[in-house]
Design a protein around this motif. Sequence first.
Motif, PDB file in Angstrom:
ATOM      1  N   TRP A 185       0.803  -1.219   0.000  1.00  0.00           N
ATOM      2  CA  TRP A 185       0.000   0.000   0.000  1.00  0.00           C
ATOM      3  C   TRP A 185       0.837   1.270   0.000  1.00  0.00           C
ATOM      4  CZ3 TRP A 185      -4.928   0.745  -1.132  1.00  0.00           C
ATOM      5  CH2 TRP A 185      -5.780  -0.357  -1.113  1.00  0.00           C
ATOM      6  N   ALA A 186       2.070   1.222   0.467  1.00  0.00           N
ATOM      7  CA  ALA A 186       2.893   2.440   0.598  1.00  0.00           C
ATOM      8  C   ALA A 186       3.004   3.234  -0.702  1.00  0.00           C
ATOM      9  CB  ALA A 186       4.272   2.096   1.147  1.00  0.00           C
ATOM     10  N   PRO A 187       3.377   2.627  -1.834  1.00  0.00           N
ATOM     11  CA  PRO A 187       3.492   3.434  -3.065  1.00  0.00           C
ATOM     12  C   PRO A 187       2.138   3.954  -3.551  1.00  0.00           C
ATOM     13  CG  PRO A 187       3.901   1.118  -3.550  1.00  0.00           C
ATOM     14  CD  PRO A 187       3.799   1.245  -2.058  1.00  0.00           C
ATOM     15  N   ARG A 188       1.100   3.211  -3.276  1.00  0.00           N
ATOM     16  CA  ARG A 188      -0.240   3.665  -3.672  1.00  0.00           C
ATOM     17  C   ARG A 188      -0.666   4.852  -2.814  1.00  0.00           C
ATOM     18  NH1 ARG A 188       0.327  -1.742  -4.551  1.00  0.00           N
ATOM     19  NH2 ARG A 188      -0.736  -2.612  -6.373  1.00  0.00           N
ATOM     20  N   TRP A 189      -0.425   4.745  -1.512  1.00  0.00           N
ATOM     21  CA  TRP A 189      -0.817   5.807  -0.588  1.00  0.00           C
ATOM     22  C   TRP A 189      -0.060   7.098  -0.895  1.00  0.00           C
ATOM     23  CZ3 TRP A 189      -5.025   5.737   2.186  1.00  0.00           C
ATOM     24  CH2 TRP A 189      -5.213   6.737   3.134  1.00  0.00           C
ATOM     25  N   LYS A 190       1.189   6.971  -1.332  1.00  0.00           N
ATOM     26  CA  LYS A 190       1.994   8.153  -1.664  1.00  0.00           C
ATOM     27  C   LYS A 190       1.404   8.943  -2.827  1.00  0.00           C
ATOM     28  CE  LYS A 190       6.448   6.692   0.083  1.00  0.00           C
ATOM     29  NZ  LYS A 190       7.839   6.347  -0.233  1.00  0.00           N
ATOM     30  N   GLN A 191       0.586   8.309  -3.664  1.00  0.00           N
ATOM     31  CA  GLN A 191      -0.058   9.003  -4.782  1.00  0.00           C
ATOM     32  C   GLN A 191      -1.104   9.993  -4.283  1.00  0.00           C
ATOM     33  OE1 GLN A 191      -1.416   6.434  -8.039  1.00  0.00           O
ATOM     34  NE2 GLN A 191      -0.252   4.797  -7.066  1.00  0.00           N
ATOM     35  N   GLY A 192      -1.578   9.771  -3.085  1.00  0.00           N
ATOM     36  CA  GLY A 192      -2.594  10.646  -2.503  1.00  0.00           C
ATOM     37  C   GLY A 192      -3.952   9.967  -2.476  1.00  0.00           C
ATOM     38  N   GLU A 193      -4.712  10.329  -1.480  1.00  0.00           N
ATOM     39  CA  GLU A 193      -6.017   9.708  -1.300  1.00  0.00           C
ATOM     40  C   GLU A 193      -6.973  10.040  -2.443  1.00  0.00           C
ATOM     41  OE1 GLU A 193      -8.875   8.685   2.448  1.00  0.00           O
ATOM     42  OE2 GLU A 193      -7.817  10.591   2.483  1.00  0.00           O
ATOM     43  N   ALA A 194      -6.846  11.222  -3.028  1.00  0.00           N
ATOM     44  CA  ALA A 194      -7.715  11.597  -4.153  1.00  0.00           C
ATOM     45  C   ALA A 194      -7.483  10.673  -5.350  1.00  0.00           C
ATOM     46  CB  ALA A 194      -7.492  13.053  -4.544  1.00  0.00           C
ATOM     47  N   VAL A 195      -6.237  10.316  -5.606  1.00  0.00           N
ATOM     48  CA  VAL A 195      -5.923   9.406  -6.716  1.00  0.00           C
ATOM     49  C   VAL A 195      -6.499   8.023  -6.423  1.00  0.00           C
ATOM     50  CG1 VAL A 195      -4.044   8.222  -7.935  1.00  0.00           C
ATOM     51  CG2 VAL A 195      -3.874  10.665  -7.456  1.00  0.00           C
ATOM     52  N   LEU A 196      -6.333   7.556  -5.181  1.00  0.00           N
ATOM     53  CA  LEU A 196      -6.887   6.248  -4.825  1.00  0.00           C
ATOM     54  C   LEU A 196      -8.404   6.232  -4.967  1.00  0.00           C
ATOM     55  CD1 LEU A 196      -4.711   5.358  -1.702  1.00  0.00           C
ATOM     56  CD2 LEU A 196      -4.575   4.377  -3.995  1.00  0.00           C
ATOM     57  N   LEU A 197      -9.045   7.295  -4.522  1.00  0.00           N
ATOM     58  CA  LEU A 197     -10.503   7.383  -4.646  1.00  0.00           C
ATOM     59  C   LEU A 197     -10.909   7.361  -6.122  1.00  0.00           C
ATOM     60  CD1 LEU A 197     -13.271   7.655  -3.341  1.00  0.00           C
ATOM     61  CD2 LEU A 197     -12.925  10.133  -3.330  1.00  0.00           C
ATOM     62  N   ASP A 198     -10.185   8.081  -6.958  1.00  0.00           N
ATOM     63  CA  ASP A 198     -10.480   8.078  -8.395  1.00  0.00           C
ATOM     64  C   ASP A 198     -10.322   6.673  -8.977  1.00  0.00           C
ATOM     65  OD1 ASP A 198     -11.023   9.576 -10.932  1.00  0.00           O
ATOM     66  OD2 ASP A 198      -9.039   8.750 -11.426  1.00  0.00           O
ATOM     67  N   HIS A 199      -9.287   5.955  -8.565  1.00  0.00           N
ATOM     68  CA  HIS A 199      -9.086   4.584  -9.053  1.00  0.00           C
ATOM     69  C   HIS A 199     -10.242   3.682  -8.636  1.00  0.00           C
ATOM     70  CE1 HIS A 199      -4.415   4.996  -9.478  1.00  0.00           C
ATOM     71  NE2 HIS A 199      -5.081   5.695 -10.373  1.00  0.00           N
ATOM     72  N   VAL A 200     -10.748   3.885  -7.428  1.00  0.00           N
ATOM     73  CA  VAL A 200     -11.881   3.075  -6.972  1.00  0.00           C
ATOM     74  C   VAL A 200     -13.128   3.409  -7.786  1.00  0.00           C
ATOM     75  CG1 VAL A 200     -13.447   2.612  -5.043  1.00  0.00           C
ATOM     76  CG2 VAL A 200     -10.999   2.801  -4.627  1.00  0.00           C
ATOM     77  N   VAL A 201     -13.424   4.674  -7.921  1.00  0.00           N
ATOM     78  CA  VAL A 201     -14.653   5.101  -8.593  1.00  0.00           C
ATOM     79  C   VAL A 201     -14.610   4.779 -10.094  1.00  0.00           C
ATOM     80  CG1 VAL A 201     -16.078   7.095  -9.190  1.00  0.00           C
ATOM     81  CG2 VAL A 201     -15.178   6.863  -6.872  1.00  0.00           C
ATOM     82  N   GLN A 202     -13.510   5.114 -10.743  1.00  0.00           N
ATOM     83  CA  GLN A 202     -13.400   4.933 -12.196  1.00  0.00           C
ATOM     84  C   GLN A 202     -12.975   3.520 -12.597  1.00  0.00           C
ATOM     85  OE1 GLN A 202     -14.334   7.371 -14.311  1.00  0.00           O
ATOM     86  NE2 GLN A 202     -14.826   8.575 -12.484  1.00  0.00           N
ATOM     87  N   GLY A 203     -12.345   2.830 -11.679  1.00  0.00           N
ATOM     88  CA  GLY A 203     -11.725   1.558 -12.006  1.00  0.00           C
ATOM     89  C   GLY A 203     -10.292   1.803 -12.433  1.00  0.00           C
ATOM     90  N   TYR A 204      -9.429   0.850 -12.201  1.00  0.00           N
ATOM     91  CA  TYR A 204      -8.021   1.022 -12.533  1.00  0.00           C
ATOM     92  C   TYR A 204      -7.402  -0.358 -12.701  1.00  0.00           C
ATOM     93  CZ  TYR A 204      -3.195   2.653 -12.263  1.00  0.00           C
ATOM     94  OH  TYR A 204      -1.872   2.928 -12.534  1.00  0.00           O
ATOM     95  N   ALA A 214     -14.760  -0.642 -11.670  1.00  0.00           N
ATOM     96  CA  ALA A 214     -15.329   0.647 -11.277  1.00  0.00           C
ATOM     97  C   ALA A 214     -16.232   0.458 -10.065  1.00  0.00           C
ATOM     98  CB  ALA A 214     -16.112   1.254 -12.431  1.00  0.00           C
ATOM     99  N   MET A 215     -16.152   1.402  -9.156  1.00  0.00           N
ATOM    100  CA  MET A 215     -16.926   1.399  -7.918  1.00  0.00           C
ATOM    101  C   MET A 215     -16.598   0.190  -7.036  1.00  0.00           C
ATOM    102  SD  MET A 215     -18.721   4.210  -8.179  1.00  0.00           S
ATOM    103  CE  MET A 215     -20.071   4.108  -7.030  1.00  0.00           C
ATOM    104  N   GLY A 216     -15.527  -0.518  -7.341  1.00  0.00           N
ATOM    105  CA  GLY A 216     -15.153  -1.681  -6.549  1.00  0.00           C
ATOM    106  C   GLY A 216     -16.275  -2.693  -6.435  1.00  0.00           C
ATOM    107  N   GLN A 217     -17.165  -2.663  -7.392  1.00  0.00           N
ATOM    108  CA  GLN A 217     -18.365  -3.501  -7.418  1.00  0.00           C
ATOM    109  C   GLN A 217     -19.236  -3.275  -6.178  1.00  0.00           C
ATOM    110  OE1 GLN A 217     -16.929  -7.513  -8.256  1.00  0.00           O
ATOM    111  NE2 GLN A 217     -17.184  -7.096 -10.431  1.00  0.00           N
ATOM    112  N   CYS A 218     -19.235  -2.057  -5.676  1.00  0.00           N
ATOM    113  CA  CYS A 218     -20.047  -1.711  -4.507  1.00  0.00           C
ATOM    114  C   CYS A 218     -20.986  -0.568  -4.882  1.00  0.00           C
ATOM    115  CB  CYS A 218     -19.166  -1.315  -3.326  1.00  0.00           C
ATOM    116  SG  CYS A 218     -20.104  -0.984  -1.817  1.00  0.00           S
ATOM    117  N   ALA A 219     -22.129  -0.903  -5.431  1.00  0.00           N
ATOM    118  CA  ALA A 219     -23.088   0.108  -5.883  1.00  0.00           C
ATOM    119  C   ALA A 219     -23.664   0.917  -4.730  1.00  0.00           C
ATOM    120  CB  ALA A 219     -24.215  -0.552  -6.667  1.00  0.00           C
ATOM    121  N   SER A 220     -23.679   0.365  -3.525  1.00  0.00           N
ATOM    122  CA  SER A 220     -24.253   1.086  -2.388  1.00  0.00           C
ATOM    123  C   SER A 220     -23.225   1.907  -1.615  1.00  0.00           C
ATOM    124  CB  SER A 220     -24.962   0.105  -1.447  1.00  0.00           C
ATOM    125  OG  SER A 220     -24.050  -0.855  -0.964  1.00  0.00           O
ATOM    126  N   CYS A 221     -21.966   1.867  -2.027  1.00  0.00           N
ATOM    127  CA  CYS A 221     -20.921   2.638  -1.338  1.00  0.00           C
ATOM    128  C   CYS A 221     -20.959   4.108  -1.735  1.00  0.00           C
ATOM    129  CB  CYS A 221     -19.541   2.077  -1.661  1.00  0.00           C
ATOM    130  SG  CYS A 221     -19.167   0.504  -0.872  1.00  0.00           S
TER     131      CYS A 221
END
Length: 115
Positions: free
Chosen positions: A65-84, A89-96
């Motif tokens: 997680w260290a190199p991912r966290w260094k990208q910033g939380e906004a980047v991680l959130l974008d990867h979750v929402v958009q898919g990466y 996309a959305m981590g398959q969590c439609a209710s999140c």
Amino acid sequence: MKHFVSLAVASLILAACAPQAGPPADPASLAPADPRLAELYAGSCKACHVVADSGAPLVHDAKAWAPRWKQGEAVLLDHVVQGYKAMPAMGQCASCTPDDFKALTRFMAGKEGQQ
């Protein structure tokens, strides 16, 4: 000798700052403390983030997680929402909600309680 001592002290300081190596012994046994988040985690995130062969960073694996966290939380959130990459996309969590994604990402990265 003085140079060796200085080098040893510097190495210890750097080692203390470095992420711990590898995931916990049993990542599948981990879950967020909040019951609602634990349910969301079990229904979506856990499917990949406890399986080493999935390619997803394992829950509480500081080294992964260290190199991912260094990208910033906004980047991680974008990867979750958009898919990466293999992350759906959305981590398959439609209710999140975005706050759920932030809390779940913090949990998986071992950063609970951080703002």
